[in-house]
Each structure stands twice: as structure tokens, then as C-alpha cells.
Design a protein around this motif. Structure first.
Motif, PDB file in Angstrom:
ATOM      1  N   ALA A 153       0.822  -1.220   0.000  1.00 33.25           N
ATOM      2  CA  ALA A 153       0.000   0.000   0.000  1.00 33.25           C
ATOM      3  C   ALA A 153       0.853   1.267   0.000  1.00 33.25           C
ATOM      4  N   ALA A 154       1.971   1.252   0.698  1.00 38.05           N
ATOM      5  CA  ALA A 154       2.836   2.443   0.752  1.00 38.05           C
ATOM      6  C   ALA A 154       3.340   2.803  -0.645  1.00 38.05           C
ATOM      7  N   PHE A 155       3.662   1.811  -1.462  1.00 37.09           N
ATOM      8  CA  PHE A 155       4.127   2.100  -2.819  1.00 37.09           C
ATOM      9  C   PHE A 155       2.994   2.620  -3.692  1.00 37.09           C
ATOM     10  N   TRP A 156       1.777   2.090  -3.513  1.00 40.92           N
ATOM     11  CA  TRP A 156       0.645   2.614  -4.278  1.00 40.92           C
ATOM     12  C   TRP A 156       0.408   4.077  -3.940  1.00 40.92           C
ATOM     13  N   ARG A 157       0.599   4.456  -2.677  1.00 46.74           N
ATOM     14  CA  ARG A 157       0.417   5.877  -2.316  1.00 46.74           C
ATOM     15  C   ARG A 157       1.440   6.759  -3.025  1.00 46.74           C
ATOM     16  N   VAL A 158       2.669   6.289  -3.125  1.00 50.87           N
ATOM     17  CA  VAL A 158       3.700   7.060  -3.830  1.00 50.87           C
ATOM     18  C   VAL A 158       3.350   7.133  -5.318  1.00 50.87           C
ATOM     19  N   LEU A 159       2.918   6.020  -5.904  1.00 45.01           N
ATOM     20  CA  LEU A 159       2.532   6.049  -7.315  1.00 45.01           C
ATOM     21  C   LEU A 159       1.339   6.970  -7.544  1.00 45.01           C
ATOM     22  N   ASP A 160       0.407   7.002  -6.591  1.00 44.74           N
ATOM     23  CA  ASP A 160      -0.714   7.949  -6.689  1.00 44.74           C
ATOM     24  C   ASP A 160      -0.187   9.383  -6.753  1.00 44.74           C
ATOM     25  N   ASP A 161       0.802   9.686  -5.926  1.00 45.89           N
ATOM     26  CA  ASP A 161       1.386  11.029  -5.886  1.00 45.89           C
ATOM     27  C   ASP A 161       2.116  11.345  -7.192  1.00 45.89           C
ATOM     28  N   ILE A 162       2.914  10.406  -7.682  1.00 47.01           N
ATOM     29  CA  ILE A 162       3.649  10.625  -8.933  1.00 47.01           C
ATOM     30  C   ILE A 162       2.664  10.896 -10.069  1.00 47.01           C
ATOM     31  N   ALA A 163       1.658  10.055 -10.182  1.00 48.49           N
ATOM     32  CA  ALA A 163       0.686  10.206 -11.268  1.00 48.49           C
ATOM     33  C   ALA A 163      -0.037  11.548 -11.170  1.00 48.49           C
ATOM     34  N   ALA A 164      -0.434  11.929  -9.962  1.00 49.81           N
ATOM     35  CA  ALA A 164      -1.119  13.211  -9.781  1.00 49.81           C
ATOM     36  C   ALA A 164      -0.223  14.366 -10.211  1.00 49.81           C
ATOM     37  N   ARG A 165       1.055  14.307  -9.858  1.00 50.48           N
ATOM     38  CA  ARG A 165       1.990  15.368 -10.253  1.00 50.48           C
ATOM     39  C   ARG A 165       2.186  15.419 -11.770  1.00 50.48           C
ATOM     40  N   GLU A 166       2.055  14.262 -12.415  1.00 53.97           N
ATOM     41  CA  GLU A 166       2.192  14.190 -13.872  1.00 53.97           C
ATOM     42  C   GLU A 166       0.879  14.516 -14.590  1.00 53.97           C
ATOM     43  N   GLY A 167      -0.205  14.616 -13.823  1.00 54.62           N
ATOM     44  CA  GLY A 167      -1.505  14.930 -14.413  1.00 54.62           C
ATOM     45  C   GLY A 167      -2.151  13.765 -15.148  1.00 54.62           C
ATOM     46  N   VAL A 168      -1.840  12.552 -14.708  1.00 52.49           N
ATOM     47  CA  VAL A 168      -2.405  11.348 -15.322  1.00 52.49           C
ATOM     48  C   VAL A 168      -2.914  10.419 -14.223  1.00 52.49           C
ATOM     49  N   THR A 169      -3.608   9.372 -14.624  1.00 49.04           N
ATOM     50  CA  THR A 169      -4.033   8.360 -13.661  1.00 49.04           C
ATOM     51  C   THR A 169      -2.863   7.426 -13.390  1.00 49.04           C
ATOM     52  N   VAL A 170      -2.961   6.659 -12.327  1.00 52.26           N
ATOM     53  CA  VAL A 170      -1.908   5.685 -12.019  1.00 52.26           C
ATOM     54  C   VAL A 170      -1.762   4.667 -13.156  1.00 52.26           C
ATOM     55  N   PRO A 171      -2.851   4.095 -13.673  1.00 52.95           N
ATOM     56  CA  PRO A 171      -2.681   3.168 -14.798  1.00 52.95           C
ATOM     57  C   PRO A 171      -2.016   3.822 -16.017  1.00 52.95           C
ATOM     58  N   GLN A 172      -2.343   5.075 -16.291  1.00 54.30           N
ATOM     59  CA  GLN A 172      -1.706   5.771 -17.409  1.00 54.30           C
ATOM     60  C   GLN A 172      -0.209   5.953 -17.160  1.00 54.30           C
ATOM     61  N   PHE A 173       0.144   6.346 -15.939  1.00 51.18           N
ATOM     62  CA  PHE A 173       1.562   6.518 -15.605  1.00 51.18           C
ATOM     63  C   PHE A 173       2.307   5.191 -15.732  1.00 51.18           C
ATOM     64  N   ILE A 174       1.742   4.134 -15.176  1.00 51.67           N
ATOM     65  CA  ILE A 174       2.399   2.832 -15.208  1.00 51.67           C
ATOM     66  C   ILE A 174       2.531   2.337 -16.649  1.00 51.67           C
ATOM     67  N   ALA A 175       1.501   2.535 -17.459  1.00 50.99           N
ATOM     68  CA  ALA A 175       1.562   2.111 -18.860  1.00 50.99           C
ATOM     69  C   ALA A 175       2.659   2.876 -19.604  1.00 50.99           C
ATOM     70  N   LYS A 176       2.764   4.177 -19.346  1.00 51.60           N
ATOM     71  CA  LYS A 176       3.808   4.981 -20.006  1.00 51.60           C
ATOM     72  C   LYS A 176       5.193   4.511 -19.560  1.00 51.60           C
ATOM     73  N   LEU A 177       5.365   4.291 -18.266  1.00 58.96           N
ATOM     74  CA  LEU A 177       6.642   3.798 -17.755  1.00 58.96           C
ATOM     75  C   LEU A 177       6.976   2.447 -18.380  1.00 58.96           C
ATOM     76  N   HIS A 178       5.997   1.567 -18.452  1.00 58.79           N
ATOM     77  CA  HIS A 178       6.185   0.244 -19.057  1.00 58.79           C
ATOM     78  C   HIS A 178       6.631   0.388 -20.509  1.00 58.79           C
ATOM     79  N   ASP A 179       5.952   1.253 -21.266  1.00 61.74           N
ATOM     80  CA  ASP A 179       6.316   1.478 -22.670  1.00 61.74           C
ATOM     81  C   ASP A 179       7.749   2.001 -22.798  1.00 61.74           C
ATOM     82  N   GLU A 180       8.133   2.920 -21.917  1.00 59.77           N
ATOM     83  CA  GLU A 180       9.480   3.489 -21.967  1.00 59.77           C
ATOM     84  C   GLU A 180      10.539   2.444 -21.642  1.00 59.77           C
ATOM     85  N   VAL A 181      10.238   1.566 -20.691  1.00 63.11           N
ATOM     86  CA  VAL A 181      11.189   0.503 -20.348  1.00 63.11           C
ATOM     87  C   VAL A 181      11.349  -0.449 -21.538  1.00 63.11           C
ATOM     88  N   ILE A 182      10.247  -0.799 -22.182  1.00 61.36           N
ATOM     89  CA  ILE A 182      10.308  -1.666 -23.363  1.00 61.36           C
ATOM     90  C   ILE A 182      11.172  -1.006 -24.437  1.00 61.36           C
TER      91      ILE A 182
END
Length: 96
Positions: A33-62
């Protein structure tokens, strides 16, 4: 010393699974849960949802690596980098 770590709220390290789509496929990611809270914060700062942020990060890693070995660990490390950079910003403000 260990009281700080051992005495934390068990809700911090409770596992939480979220479902989302990555590259058009439905998947589930399980993190504490602590990591989800940080991801919530990162996504909010980026102006996207958590799934959108994670998908973008995943695409960039690929794009960079060609694969995503141990993606949940990558997410945890991304959270640590985010928290560390927040500490750097705070230290820079204090020094000014």
C-alpha cells in the motif's frame, strides 16, 4: 532503531492488487500500500491516472531495454527515486 521500522502501521505493507491494461493486455500488479500511495502522488503530479503513468513507464522501459524483467521491482525503485528526489528538493530549499 528498529522500533521505527518494526513499529510501523501494518497497513503500510499490506499487499494491494490493482488491475490495469499494459500494451493492450489486462494484467494485475501487486504492491504494498505504501508504494501505491507514492505512485498515486507521482501520477497526480504528472496529471495522469496511475494506470496511465504505469503504462507509459512500461512502454518506456520496453523502448529502452526491450523487456520488463521484474516490473514490480522497477515500480518500487521508481517510488524510491521519487521520494529521494523529494528529499533533494527539500534539502535544496533548506540550503537556500
Amino acid at each position: 532503531m528498529c522500533q521505527i521500522f518494526a513499529g510501523q502501521d501494518p497497513d503500510n505493507y499490506a499487499s494491494e492488487t490493482r488491475s490495469m491494461r499494459l500494451n493492450g493486455y489486462s494484467t494485475s500488479i501487486r504492491l504494498e500500500a505504501a508504494f501505491w500511495r507514492v505512485l498515486d502522488d507521482i501520477a497526480a503530479r504528472e496529471g495522469v491516472t496511475v494506470p496511465q503513468f504505469i503504462a507509459k513507464l512500461h512502454d518506456e522501459v520496453i523502448e529502452l531495454r526491450g523487456e520488463t524483467r521484474n516490473f514490480t521491482s522497477l515500480l518500487r525503485c521508481a517510488c524510491l527515486i521519487h521520494l529521494d528526489r523529494g528529499g533533494e528538493v527539500a534539502r535544496a530549499r533548506e540550503a537556500a
